[in-house]
Design a protein around this motif. Sequence first.
Motif, PDB file in Angstrom:
ATOM      1  N   GLY A 157       1.247  -1.272  -0.090  1.00  0.00           N
ATOM      2  CA  GLY A 157      -0.374   0.359  -0.094  1.00  0.00           C
ATOM      3  C   GLY A 157       1.525   1.318  -0.264  1.00  0.00           C
ATOM      4  N   TYR A 158       1.916   1.018   1.082  1.00  0.00           N
ATOM      5  CA  TYR A 158       2.454   2.130   1.381  1.00  0.00           C
ATOM      6  C   TYR A 158       3.520   2.420  -0.436  1.00  0.00           C
ATOM      7  N   GLU A 159       3.436   1.781  -1.197  1.00  0.00           N
ATOM      8  CA  GLU A 159       4.449   1.975  -2.140  1.00  0.00           C
ATOM      9  C   GLU A 159       3.835   2.360  -3.788  1.00  0.00           C
ATOM     10  N   ALA A 160       2.619   1.892  -3.506  1.00  0.00           N
ATOM     11  CA  ALA A 160       1.368   2.530  -4.489  1.00  0.00           C
ATOM     12  C   ALA A 160       1.147   3.571  -4.262  1.00  0.00           C
ATOM     13  N   VAL A 161       0.914   4.434  -2.764  1.00  0.00           N
ATOM     14  CA  VAL A 161       0.411   5.445  -2.720  1.00  0.00           C
ATOM     15  C   VAL A 161       1.223   6.194  -3.221  1.00  0.00           C
ATOM     16  N   MET A 162       2.574   6.231  -2.849  1.00  0.00           N
ATOM     17  CA  MET A 162       3.891   7.014  -3.096  1.00  0.00           C
ATOM     18  C   MET A 162       3.896   7.275  -4.861  1.00  0.00           C
ATOM     19  N   ALA A 163       4.245   6.844  -5.090  1.00  0.00           N
ATOM     20  CA  ALA A 163       3.787   6.230  -6.841  1.00  0.00           C
ATOM     21  C   ALA A 163       2.899   6.911  -7.233  1.00  0.00           C
TER      22      ALA A 163
END
Length: 132
Positions: A96-102
């Motif tokens: 989730g974190y990586e998706a939100v950051m991207a």
Amino acid sequence: KFAPASWKIEHDYIINYGDEAGAVKLVTEKIKNTHNVKGIIACNNGSTNATVEAVMAAGRKDIAVTGFDLGKKTLLGLEDKNYSIAVAVQNQYKMGYEAVMAAAAAAKDGSKPAQKLVNTGIRMADKNNYKK
């Protein structure tokens, strides 16, 4: 590659359309009608929970289950050391974190991620290590 040469890999699919209770019934029927089944691969959390529940209800300690995530029914199966269950446990926070950051970077300035693919971490858990 680890199965005996005499084993036949059967590409048979059970589609449960996200209905976990229905999935238990479908897997139960498959086990009942396929006496020589040795393993089942479940492709998501609900299917894994349903498969573990059906295998345990049938008392089929000879069937190996491989699936994804660590739901309540799967946890019960792992706690009973008589069953052979292994699951790929995903790092949902990092996913989730990586998706939100991207997405945030793209929304801010239209930039694309520096990395096309990000390893968010997957760990195989079985009766020997699921508590770690």
